[in-house]
Design an enzyme around this catalytic site. Structure first.
Site, mmCIF file in Angstrom:
data_model
loop_
_atom_site.group_PDB
_atom_site.id
_atom_site.type_symbol
_atom_site.label_atom_id
_atom_site.label_comp_id
_atom_site.label_asym_id
_atom_site.label_seq_id
_atom_site.Cartn_x
_atom_site.Cartn_y
_atom_site.Cartn_z
ATOM 1 N N ARG A 248 0.859 -1.196 0.000
ATOM 2 C CA ARG A 248 0.000 0.000 0.000
ATOM 3 C C ARG A 248 0.892 1.243 0.000
ATOM 4 N NH1 ARG A 248 -2.520 0.480 5.308
ATOM 5 N NH2 ARG A 248 -1.118 2.237 5.534
ATOM 6 N N HIS A 252 -3.487 4.435 4.911
ATOM 7 C CA HIS A 252 -4.704 3.629 4.766
ATOM 8 C C HIS A 252 -5.814 4.415 4.067
ATOM 9 C CE1 HIS A 252 -7.934 0.827 5.670
ATOM 10 N NE2 HIS A 252 -8.610 1.827 6.175
ATOM 11 N N TYR A 261 3.221 4.365 12.274
ATOM 12 C CA TYR A 261 3.407 2.910 12.402
ATOM 13 C C TYR A 261 4.305 2.272 11.361
ATOM 14 C CZ TYR A 261 -0.394 3.001 8.952
ATOM 15 O OH TYR A 261 -1.158 3.274 7.857
HETATM 16 C C1 LIG Z 1 -15.794 -6.121 10.101
HETATM 17 C C2 LIG Z 1 -14.984 -4.890 10.072
HETATM 18 N N1 LIG Z 1 -14.021 -4.686 11.016
HETATM 19 C C3 LIG Z 1 -13.286 -3.562 10.987
HETATM 20 C C4 LIG Z 1 -13.470 -2.621 10.017
HETATM 21 C C5 LIG Z 1 -12.625 -1.366 9.995
HETATM 22 N N2 LIG Z 1 -11.642 -1.491 8.894
HETATM 23 C C6 LIG Z 1 -11.858 -0.924 7.696
HETATM 24 S S1 LIG Z 1 -10.620 -1.254 6.619
HETATM 25 C C7 LIG Z 1 -9.781 -2.166 7.758
HETATM 26 C C8 LIG Z 1 -8.458 -2.791 7.420
HETATM 27 C C9 LIG Z 1 -8.564 -3.898 6.470
HETATM 28 O O1 LIG Z 1 -7.270 -4.325 6.096
HETATM 29 P P1 LIG Z 1 -7.058 -5.259 4.857
HETATM 30 O O2 LIG Z 1 -8.120 -6.269 4.808
HETATM 31 O O3 LIG Z 1 -5.661 -5.732 4.862
HETATM 32 O O4 LIG Z 1 -7.325 -4.280 3.625
HETATM 33 P P2 LIG Z 1 -6.474 -2.996 3.167
HETATM 34 O O5 LIG Z 1 -7.167 -1.801 3.736
HETATM 35 O O6 LIG Z 1 -5.095 -3.165 3.670
HETATM 36 O O7 LIG Z 1 -6.531 -2.991 1.692
HETATM 37 C C10 LIG Z 1 -10.469 -2.196 8.963
HETATM 38 C C11 LIG Z 1 -9.992 -2.877 10.182
HETATM 39 C C12 LIG Z 1 -14.486 -2.864 9.065
HETATM 40 N N3 LIG Z 1 -14.737 -1.996 8.076
HETATM 41 N N4 LIG Z 1 -15.207 -3.985 9.112
#
Ligand SMILES: Cc1ncc(C[n+]2csc(CCOP(=O)(O)OP(=O)(O)O)c2C)c(N)n1
Ligand SMILES: [Mg+2]
Length: 330
Positions: A248, A252, A261
């Protein structure tokens, strides 16, 4: 000498140029969105930057007239390849009434467009996975020749929805392609703190489906893996789990400060593998992306992004009453 790898995948020079143009368009729309956010014009950005090769390589391996995609929030490359336009994406960023995704009711990144078989998702991550499995089952019951393609982050692969969807699809040998876009972080949490197995694709064996990890910075590798998975699905051999490894390149979201971090040296190092730049140099080495063609592509994209921005900024918001629509039965 750079070896021509796309010929053996039956991709023409036009195909790979079109792949590149789609990747660059995604990058340029995303970059514009950050500028608009930082100048206070749009509320939120969640980026595709660093994942364009995985997204576009995969989408090009699908049947873009038949298959269904269930993208996650970073998949601008997937939805562009499936027919969503720069203008439509900007309408969503500005949350305007004409936004085809939700009429400006949802945050950006909640892609959905019926005519292009882009299935709308909701904010809890991974809920799209069981939906993809259900659509594949419906397709089979209706004797349709379609495959469903669903993506999610590596952090999201820890959600129960992933387990339930993967298990059901494998038991019933449904034509689903699960693609994990492993960008090494789930917000502030690095890979090692999310999962204890070496690869996300190792999980496939537990469901009884093939699993493969590919270089997500290489659109041709991803194309090949998704094409193989699609062929398997259509032969009735069931689902596949593909893990596309990338990084990435942005925080975020526009509300995150990644300096808290991760070392910025790590980000700088990853930029050396920027998939858009790497694919451009592959095409240049083969003299497919000539100076002249590159100039044409860039001009086309700049115009598209400028026109989209201008149009979306001037477009009207939905009426306030619209917020109540589709929520309660009338
Ligand atoms: C069930 C749920 N838990 C927490 C969140 C908050 N949240 C949104 S994006 C994210 C991170 C997801 O990381 P990843 O799956 O690695 O995707 P990336 O953003 O790195 O592409 C979180 C914890 C959410 N949207 N839904
Ligand atoms: Mg991630």
């Amino acid at each position: 000498m750079t070896e021509n790898r796309h010929i053996s995948l039956n991709l023409t020079n036009e195909d790979v140029l079109s792949m590149y143009e789609t990747m660059l368009l995604a990058r340029k729309i995303d970059e514009r969105m950050w500028l608009l956010n930082r100048s206070g014009k749009i509320p939120f950005v969640i980026s595709c930057q660093g994942q364009e090769a995985a997204q576009v390589g995969a989408a090009f391996a699908l049947d873009r007239k038949e298959d269904y995609v269930l993208p996650y929030y970073r998949d601008m490359g997937v939805v562009l390849a499936f027919g969503m336009t720069a203008k439509e994406l900007m309408l969503s960023a500005f949350a305007k009434a004409e936004d085809p995704n939700s009429g400006g009711r949802q945050m950006p990144g909640h892609f959905g467009q019926k005519k292009n078989r882009i299935v709308t998702g909701s904010s809890p991550v991974t809920t799209q996975v069981p939906h993809a499995v259900g659509i594949a089952l419906a397709g089979r019951m209706q004797k349709k020749d379609l495959v469903t393609f669903v993506t999610f982050g590596e952090g999201s692969s820890n959600q129960g929805d992933f387990h339930e969807g993967a298990n059901f699809a494998a038991v019933h040998k449904l034509p689903v392609i699960f693609m994990c876009e492993n960008n090494k972080y789930a917000i502030s949490v690095p890979y090692e703190m999310q999962v204890a197995c070496e690869k996300i694709s190792d999980r496939a064996i537990g469901y009884g489906m093939p699993g493969e990890t590919v270089d997500g910075n290489d659109p041709l590798e991803v194309y090949r893996a998704v094409k193989d998975a699609r062929d398997r699905g259509r032969r009735g051999e069931g689902p596949t789990l593909i893990e596309a490894i990338s990084y990435r390149l942005t925080p975020h979201s526009s509300d995150d400060d990644d300096r808290s971090y991760r070392e910025q040296d790590e980000v700088a190092e990853a930029k050396k593998n920027d998939p858009v730049l790497k694919f451009a140099s592959y095409l240049k080495d083969l003299n497919i992306l000539t100076e002249e063609i590159e100039k044409e592509i860039v001009e086309r994209i700049v115009k598209l992004v400028n026109d989209a921005t201008e149009y979306a900024e001037a477009a009207p918001y939905a009426d306030p009453e619209h917020a109540l629509k589709y929520v309660y039965a009338e």
